[in-house]
Design a protein around this motif. Structure first.
Motif, mmCIF file in Angstrom:
data_model
loop_
_atom_site.group_PDB
_atom_site.id
_atom_site.type_symbol
_atom_site.label_atom_id
_atom_site.label_comp_id
_atom_site.label_asym_id
_atom_site.label_seq_id
_atom_site.Cartn_x
_atom_site.Cartn_y
_atom_site.Cartn_z
ATOM 1 N N PHE A 113 -74.444 -9.316 -4.578
ATOM 2 C CA PHE A 113 -74.307 -8.081 -5.367
ATOM 3 C C PHE A 113 -72.940 -7.417 -5.264
ATOM 4 N N TYR A 117 -68.861 -8.754 -7.946
ATOM 5 C CA TYR A 117 -68.727 -7.565 -8.799
ATOM 6 C C TYR A 117 -67.452 -6.805 -8.432
ATOM 7 N N MET A 121 -64.312 -6.040 -10.719
ATOM 8 C CA MET A 121 -64.121 -4.613 -11.020
ATOM 9 C C MET A 121 -62.742 -4.133 -10.579
ATOM 10 N N VAL A 133 -66.031 3.142 -1.593
ATOM 11 C CA VAL A 133 -66.343 2.811 -2.994
ATOM 12 C C VAL A 133 -67.708 2.118 -3.082
ATOM 13 N N ARG A 136 -71.049 4.008 -2.553
ATOM 14 C CA ARG A 136 -71.719 4.725 -3.641
ATOM 15 C C ARG A 136 -73.074 4.096 -3.943
ATOM 16 N N TYR A 147 -81.166 4.630 -9.352
ATOM 17 C CA TYR A 147 -79.747 4.381 -9.066
ATOM 18 C C TYR A 147 -79.143 5.539 -8.279
ATOM 19 N N ASN A 234 -76.482 -4.935 -14.303
ATOM 20 C CA ASN A 234 -75.245 -5.397 -13.672
ATOM 21 C C ASN A 234 -75.283 -6.915 -13.511
HETATM 22 N N1 UDP Z 1 -70.756 -2.323 -6.881
HETATM 23 C C1 UDP Z 1 -70.993 -3.657 -6.659
HETATM 24 N N2 UDP Z 1 -72.011 -4.251 -7.342
HETATM 25 C C2 UDP Z 1 -72.783 -3.596 -8.217
HETATM 26 C C3 UDP Z 1 -72.542 -2.231 -8.439
HETATM 27 C C4 UDP Z 1 -71.507 -1.623 -7.773
HETATM 28 O O1 UDP Z 1 -70.301 -4.294 -5.879
HETATM 29 O O2 UDP Z 1 -73.678 -4.212 -8.815
HETATM 30 C C5 UDP Z 1 -69.633 -1.692 -6.160
HETATM 31 C C6 UDP Z 1 -68.313 -1.942 -6.951
HETATM 32 O O3 UDP Z 1 -67.248 -2.026 -6.039
HETATM 33 C C7 UDP Z 1 -68.251 -0.687 -7.787
HETATM 34 C C8 UDP Z 1 -68.766 0.368 -6.830
HETATM 35 O O4 UDP Z 1 -69.802 -0.282 -6.092
HETATM 36 O O5 UDP Z 1 -66.955 -0.431 -8.249
HETATM 37 C C9 UDP Z 1 -69.278 1.626 -7.461
HETATM 38 O O6 UDP Z 1 -70.247 1.316 -8.430
HETATM 39 P P1 UDP Z 1 -70.731 2.396 -9.514
HETATM 40 O O7 UDP Z 1 -71.876 1.819 -10.252
HETATM 41 O O8 UDP Z 1 -70.941 3.691 -8.828
HETATM 42 O O9 UDP Z 1 -69.452 2.487 -10.446
HETATM 43 P P2 UDP Z 1 -69.159 3.340 -11.784
HETATM 44 O O10 UDP Z 1 -70.465 3.604 -12.454
HETATM 45 O O11 UDP Z 1 -68.416 4.562 -11.355
HETATM 46 O O12 UDP Z 1 -68.287 2.396 -12.565
#
Ligand code: UDP
Length: 336
Positions: A113, A117, A121, A133, A136, A147, A234
């Motif tokens: 996961f 990603y 990203m 980061v 979150r 979520y 995702n």
């Molecule tokens: N993240 C990840 N896998 C996921 C979702 C999030 O690795 O499936 C990590 C990734 O580094 C991401 C961060 O957690 O940039 C924050 O995710 P979030 O969904 O909060 O990002 P946003 O909605 O702000 O783009």
């Protein structure tokens, strides 16, 4: 006072409204051709509401923020759920909960996961990114499927974000000019400027560049009712896209039974996307923060930098509102 606000996103709009209510004259400019910053939404040709800059789900536990934002539009509860799609096509709950752990195996969580990603990203390895980061999205030990499991208020503006911003900015003391880029010569006409532009750009990159990630959005329209099990899915693969959103799965986003609109997000460096800065990059070594600190320490008379780009900080909508309310409180003190 005569106030200039640069940027009509949450950071700027909150300040504009508060100071207008205090009796100041506020001019809001935005270089884009619309208000609402990255929260901007519109209804497309299929009657489906789309968030132009990716999905925005309002969530907060901050009472002051909740009270503030709900003055400007009706909100409806929306408990956001996200699924991750595994290599075999199976959907599992994200953030990883007890059930997801059982399906994937505890030892595989990071590599399934987070690692791929994060690589796509941020364009960097997991180990190079500040863990604040990925925190979150913390792994859970229970069966919670939300979520934002801890947010007291989780909601969507019933008429959309753009309508909400119209209400925020609708005040006799506020004038709004879109398609209007900021120029430093404007500053001398105002008593104070609240500026949400990128702070490194403002200072002509004198201490170097602050990196950002951006997103390219790819929209698809399919002659089907619904395709995805939840609003956002995702991807766990190492292809270019991070996630896909089916807008109709969010409440108040349209009721077309024969057509659905989906948007995939493809992250990239901001320079590969017309310099559209979406995400400040928080590296593990703090290199970017050190550069930002130098910019922050430049004394700038009568200017306050605000928002994601002005403060080089990865904040959500509720945090931008909270931060701007604090900025206003300090400003009020300073002019007493
Ligand atoms: N993240 C990840 N896998 C996921 C979702 C999030 O690795 O499936 C990590 C990734 O580094 C991401 C961060 O957690 O940039 C924050 O995710 P979030 O969904 O909060 O990002 P946003 O909605 O702000 O783009």
């Amino acid at each position: 006072m005569n106030i200039l606000v640069v940027g009509a996103g949450f950071a700027g709009a909150v300040i504009a409204r508060e100071l207008a209510e205090d009796g100041h004259k506020v001019c809001v400019i935005d270089q884009r051709d619309h208000i609402a910053g990255n929260a901007y939404d519109y209804t497309n040709e299929h009657g489906i509401r789309v968030h132009k800059y990716g999905p925005h789900i309002f969530h907060t536990s901050n009472e002051q923020v909740y009270e503030w934002v709900t003055k400007f539009g009706a909100f409806g509860w929306y408990y956001h759920k996200v699924k991750a799609q595994l290599a075999d096509g199976q959907y599992v709950t994200l953030p990883v909960n007890k059930e997801t752990k059982l399906i994937v195996g505890e030892d595989n969580i990071i590599d399934t996961f987070y690692r791929p990603y994060t690589k796509k990203m941020w364009g960097m390895e997991l180990e190079e990114l500040s863990d604040s980061v990925t925190k979150r999205i913390p792994v859970r030990d229970d069966d919670n499927e939300l979520y934002f499991p801890d947010a007291k208020y989780q909601m969507m503006p019933i008429k959309g974000y753009t309508d909400l911003f119209e209400n925020i900015l609708n005040h006799d003391n506020i004038t709004v000019h879109v398609s209007t880029p900021f120029h430093k010569e404007m500053e001398m006409q105002y008593d104070h400027v609240f500026n949400s532009m990128a702070i490194d750009v403002y200072h002509d990159y004198c201490y170097g560049e602050l990196p950002y990630r951006s997103l390219k959005f790819h929209h698809t329209h399919l002659p089907l009712n619904k395709v995805l099990p939840v609003g956002t899915v995702n991807f766990t693969h190492d292809g270019p896209n991070t996630r896909i959103t089916e807008w109709k799965n969010y409440p108040y986003h349209g009721h077309n039974n024969s057509m659905t609109t989906l948007t995939t997000e493809e992250p990239c460096d901001y320079k590969d996307n017309n310099y559209q800065r979406f995400y400040p990059v928080k590296d593990i070594n703090g290199d970017n923060q050190r550069i930002y600190k130098k910019y922050k320490d430049i004394h700038k008379y009568n200017t306050t930098f605000i928002g994601r780009c002005g403060m080089y900080v990865y904040i959500d909508m509720h945090q931008a509102i909270n931060s701007s309310l604090a900025v206003v409180a300090r400003y009020r003190e300073s002019i007493k």
